[in-house]
Design an enzyme around this catalytic site. Sequence first.
Site, mmCIF file in Angstrom:
data_model
loop_
_atom_site.group_PDB
_atom_site.id
_atom_site.type_symbol
_atom_site.label_atom_id
_atom_site.label_comp_id
_atom_site.label_asym_id
_atom_site.label_seq_id
_atom_site.Cartn_x
_atom_site.Cartn_y
_atom_site.Cartn_z
ATOM 1 N N CYS A 141 0.843 -1.200 0.000
ATOM 2 C CA CYS A 141 0.000 0.000 0.000
ATOM 3 C C CYS A 141 0.883 1.258 0.000
ATOM 4 C CB CYS A 141 -0.973 -0.052 1.172
ATOM 5 S SG CYS A 141 -2.382 1.045 0.971
ATOM 6 N N HIS B 244 -3.636 -5.674 0.932
ATOM 7 C CA HIS B 244 -3.034 -5.984 2.233
ATOM 8 C C HIS B 244 -3.119 -7.468 2.583
ATOM 9 C CE1 HIS B 244 -2.519 -1.800 3.640
ATOM 10 N NE2 HIS B 244 -3.590 -1.556 2.918
ATOM 11 N N GLU C 7 -1.408 -8.936 4.711
ATOM 12 C CA GLU C 7 -1.185 -9.072 6.161
ATOM 13 C C GLU C 7 -2.474 -8.958 6.966
ATOM 14 O OE1 GLU C 7 -0.605 -6.430 4.404
ATOM 15 O OE2 GLU C 7 -0.821 -4.565 5.534
#
Lengths: 81, 232
Positions: free
Chosen positions: B86, B203, B205
């Site tokens: 990002c 994302h 994660e």
Amino acid sequence: MKAVVTVMPKQGVLDPQGKAIGHALAGLGFAGVSDVRAGKVIEIDLAETDPARAKAAAEDMARRLLANPVIESWRVEVRGA
Amino acid sequence: MKAGIVTFPGINRERDMAIALEAVCGKKPRMIWHTETDLSGLDLVVLPGGFSYGDYLRCGAMAAQSPVMGAVRQHAARGGYVLGVCNGFQILVEAGMLPGALLRNATLRFISADCHLRVERTDTVFARHYQRGQVFRAPMAHGDGNYFADPATLDRLEGENLVAFRYATQSGEITEAANRNGSARNIAGIYSENLRVLGLMPHPEDLVDPLMGGTDGKPLFEGLAVALPACS
């Protein structure tokens, strides 16, 4: 001296902000607006008093930080303070 | 794997990243402030998401000039791995470590939604635990994720097989509708030429635990932990 750096999206790079402004202008009834491009203007006060050196410094600032050469073009003007 | 996460003023996704890395490494990553310049001993340096310097001037432009970025460049030059997610991806392109730029989303809207990513190659430390052509879900949360590069650069990225992930439908089709931010050729993430630097907008994660709603992103981190075990 004052350096004025104008940063614009390069031709061919999508400028959704300019497009949105164009639509809004049409919505306000402004006829005949064919294209709008939106950029930014950055004014920098410099201690330098020599116009050529001031311009060279501002060009360097534009290339290294103020503009992204991948997507933006720029022009530098210098004026007496 | 010894991992470090770089934080800049305005970064806000570093803890999500730390959770994902700790889950696969079993230990906390090193948190690195943007003024630090010693990254020795790290296998992986992560630039997480957020809004460094308030996205002023251009997303990632200020962070790209931070003292730590010189060290990140050196880390990459000596063969270290770098992951930018990002805002981290935006910082990598602003720093010239990956080609192209990230423009305002074509819709002009901030997009906070899940997307589907198609894995374009798997012979990298980042994607080795996925299958080629596999589609996985990842949350996206950005206003400036519209990948742009000139046609010659895009052709080179494709010719050299450096596209990591593309926005796709759930079944893996590359369509305009799946490409919500308007990215050139549906590109969601790219590799450096040596495949050691990866930047992507969504994302992974944020999907590494069933409690987060899924584990689609976990293979990326598991693959890294397996590929880079030496310093664990």
